[in-house]
Design a protein around this motif. Structure first.
Motif, PDB file in Angstrom:
ATOM      1  N   ALA A   3      -4.302  -1.061   1.064  1.00 41.92           N
ATOM      2  CA  ALA A   3      -3.318  -1.490   2.046  1.00 41.92           C
ATOM      3  C   ALA A   3      -2.600  -2.719   1.520  1.00 41.92           C
ATOM      4  O   ALA A   3      -3.140  -3.483   0.722  1.00 41.92           O
ATOM      5  CB  ALA A   3      -3.985  -1.803   3.385  1.00 41.92           C
ATOM      6  N   LEU A  34      -1.837   8.590   6.076  1.00 44.54           N
ATOM      7  CA  LEU A  34      -0.430   8.257   5.918  1.00 44.54           C
ATOM      8  C   LEU A  34       0.134   8.773   4.592  1.00 44.54           C
ATOM      9  O   LEU A  34      -0.486   8.630   3.543  1.00 44.54           O
ATOM     10  CB  LEU A  34      -0.239   6.744   6.002  1.00 44.54           C
ATOM     11  CG  LEU A  34      -0.399   6.158   7.407  1.00 44.54           C
ATOM     12  CD1 LEU A  34      -0.632   4.657   7.334  1.00 44.54           C
ATOM     13  CD2 LEU A  34       0.817   6.475   8.259  1.00 44.54           C
ATOM     14  N   GLY A  65       5.598   5.112  10.631  1.00 42.90           N
ATOM     15  CA  GLY A  65       4.746   5.869   9.729  1.00 42.90           C
ATOM     16  C   GLY A  65       4.925   7.366   9.887  1.00 42.90           C
ATOM     17  O   GLY A  65       5.458   7.852  10.893  1.00 42.90           O
ATOM     18  N   GLY A  90       1.993  -0.083  15.875  1.00 36.06           N
ATOM     19  CA  GLY A  90       1.303  -1.085  15.069  1.00 36.06           C
ATOM     20  C   GLY A  90       2.266  -1.925  14.263  1.00 36.06           C
ATOM     21  O   GLY A  90       3.481  -1.883  14.421  1.00 36.06           O
ATOM     22  N   ASN A  98       1.378   0.261   9.023  1.00 38.53           N
ATOM     23  CA  ASN A  98       1.370   1.476   8.224  1.00 38.53           C
ATOM     24  C   ASN A  98       1.604   1.276   6.735  1.00 38.53           C
ATOM     25  O   ASN A  98       1.783   2.246   6.010  1.00 38.53           O
ATOM     26  CB  ASN A  98       2.410   2.433   8.810  1.00 38.53           C
ATOM     27  CG  ASN A  98       2.108   2.765  10.252  1.00 38.53           C
ATOM     28  OD1 ASN A  98       1.090   3.387  10.542  1.00 38.53           O
ATOM     29  ND2 ASN A  98       2.960   2.324  11.167  1.00 38.53           N
ATOM     30  N   TRP A 102      -4.357   4.741   5.577  1.00 46.02           N
ATOM     31  CA  TRP A 102      -4.802   5.334   6.837  1.00 46.02           C
ATOM     32  C   TRP A 102      -4.321   4.480   8.001  1.00 46.02           C
ATOM     33  O   TRP A 102      -4.138   3.264   7.849  1.00 46.02           O
ATOM     34  CB  TRP A 102      -6.330   5.415   6.897  1.00 46.02           C
ATOM     35  CG  TRP A 102      -6.950   6.297   5.857  1.00 46.02           C
ATOM     36  CD1 TRP A 102      -7.324   5.941   4.589  1.00 46.02           C
ATOM     37  CD2 TRP A 102      -7.271   7.681   5.986  1.00 46.02           C
ATOM     38  NE1 TRP A 102      -7.851   7.010   3.919  1.00 46.02           N
ATOM     39  CE2 TRP A 102      -7.838   8.095   4.753  1.00 46.02           C
ATOM     40  CE3 TRP A 102      -7.141   8.619   7.012  1.00 46.02           C
ATOM     41  CZ2 TRP A 102      -8.274   9.400   4.537  1.00 46.02           C
ATOM     42  CZ3 TRP A 102      -7.582   9.917   6.799  1.00 46.02           C
ATOM     43  CH2 TRP A 102      -8.143  10.296   5.568  1.00 46.02           C
ATOM     44  N   ALA A 103      -4.155   5.102   9.168  1.00 46.33           N
ATOM     45  CA  ALA A 103      -3.773   4.360  10.360  1.00 46.33           C
ATOM     46  C   ALA A 103      -4.427   4.982  11.584  1.00 46.33           C
ATOM     47  O   ALA A 103      -4.510   6.216  11.708  1.00 46.33           O
ATOM     48  CB  ALA A 103      -2.264   4.347  10.536  1.00 46.33           C
ATOM     49  N   VAL A 105      -3.707   5.513  15.318  1.00 41.74           N
ATOM     50  CA  VAL A 105      -2.445   5.528  16.054  1.00 41.74           C
ATOM     51  C   VAL A 105      -2.674   5.976  17.494  1.00 41.74           C
ATOM     52  O   VAL A 105      -3.370   6.972  17.743  1.00 41.74           O
ATOM     53  CB  VAL A 105      -1.428   6.473  15.383  1.00 41.74           C
ATOM     54  CG1 VAL A 105      -0.098   6.446  16.115  1.00 41.74           C
ATOM     55  CG2 VAL A 105      -1.236   6.088  13.916  1.00 41.74           C
TER      56      VAL A 105
END
Length: 332
Positions: A3, A34, A65, A90, A98, A102-103, A105
């Motif tokens: 990230a 993502l 995203g 986010g 994003n 990964w996120a 949501v």
């Protein structure tokens, strides 16, 4: 997961590639693998000035995203693993954004990704689509046959605002800085491109409207342009801005023309955890996806960067003058 994390506010160099824990989802969330993240001016502002939640570190930016659902929370209905989605959620300093692999949501924010768009183009779309829709439809109450001014028509918000206004039956003028941008907005359906460096946009609009002024003006630039726009709008018309009006804004013409002033901040439902607002924005994305897949709405993707070049993308955005949007390709 990999990230781009921000440990302190400041310049683009503070965007650092880090290893962070993969997010865990709550009952109302989905886990998204993502594929891409959109880059917006709000990202550069939060990076340089600090986020809405300054006590949280490190922070992952990026409101927009697109990706594939990997898992769903126990209370989520209507979604399944394997579905391709796009969303705005986010990235404001609270829930992680994003710029990551990964996120987690909120399921209320999801919409099916348009089939015609790449993941990068889809990730570039949500914030600008919602902003333009809310400004023109929800704030200004646009109707067919009206004449509309879009400032910075070749920009991220501007280029979709032109198209939405045309889909709703309006005639559109747009300010642009170069002949290249004038050709671009004309290709989107703009009826009257205005090269504001070569002609006074107020005089141009008075000529275009037979001296009446436009019904709606949409300011995506802010600063002194808001005051300068008031004389271009007909009495009892609408002006909507996405920037906070400056303290020295001269409201005299707006008052004498009895203009209705609208303030547009599409982040409000995210910041206020407003259920109805989040669901409305998801419906906006659903309708726009249908128009995109029908070939009636386009997203202009200016350039895509890999995740580890997020700082370079911020530098390019802050230089200005882009046609369309930028995105990060996370999992090409």
């Amino acid at each position: 997961m990999k990230a781009i994390a921000l440990s302190q506010s400041g310049g683009p160099e503070n965007l650092q590639l880090q290893d962070l824990p993969q997010p865990e989802i709550t009952a109302g969330q989905v886990l998204v693998k993502l594929k891409a993240a959109g880059i917006n001016p709000i990202d550069t502002k939060l990076r340089s000035r600090g986020t809405f939640y300054p006590d949280t570190t490190p922070q992952v930016l990026g409101c927009d995203g697109a990706g594939i659902i990997e898992a769903i929370g126990s209370e989520v209905t209507g979604w399944q693993p394997g579905q391709a989605v796009y969303f705005c959620y986010g990235g404001l300093g609270g829930p992680a954004g994003n710029y990551a692999e990964w996120a987690a949501v909120d399921a209320r924010c999801l919409a099916p990704k348009p089939d015609r768009l790449s993941f990068a183009a889809a990730a570039a779309a949500p914030l600008v689509l919602i902003t333009a829709w809310e400004a023109l439809r929800d704030r200004a109450r646009i109707t067919a046959g009206q004449k509309v001014l879009i400032h910075a028509g070749a920009g991220g918000v501007g280029h979709v605002a032109i198209q939405l206004a045309k889909l709703w039956g309006a005639e559109v003028a747009a300010t642009v800085s170069t002949p290249e941008k004038a050709d671009f907005v004309a290709g989107l359906g703009c009826d009257r491109p205005i090269l504001y460096r070569q002609e006074d946009f107020v005089s141009a609009l008075q000529g275009w409207t037979g001296g009446q002024g436009v019904d709606i003006a949409f300011d995506t630039v802010g600063g002194d342009l808001l005051t300068a726009t008031f004389p271009a709008v007909k009495p009892y018309g609408d002006v909507v801005t996405i920037l906070e009006p400056a303290a020295n804004t001269n409201w005299k013409v707006a008052r004498s023309h009895n203009l209705r002033i609208g303030l547009e901040l599409m982040l409000t439902p995210l910041l206020k955890h407003w259920d109805a607002g989040l669901r409305h924005q998801a419906e906006i994305l659903r309708q726009c996806a249908a128009w995109i897949d029908a070939g009636q709405l386009k997203i202009q993707l200016h350039q895509t960067f890999p995740l580890d070049r997020a700082a370079e993308a911020h530098q390019l955005l802050e230089r200005g003058g882009l046609i369309g949007k930028l995105a990060l390709a996370i999992d090409p």
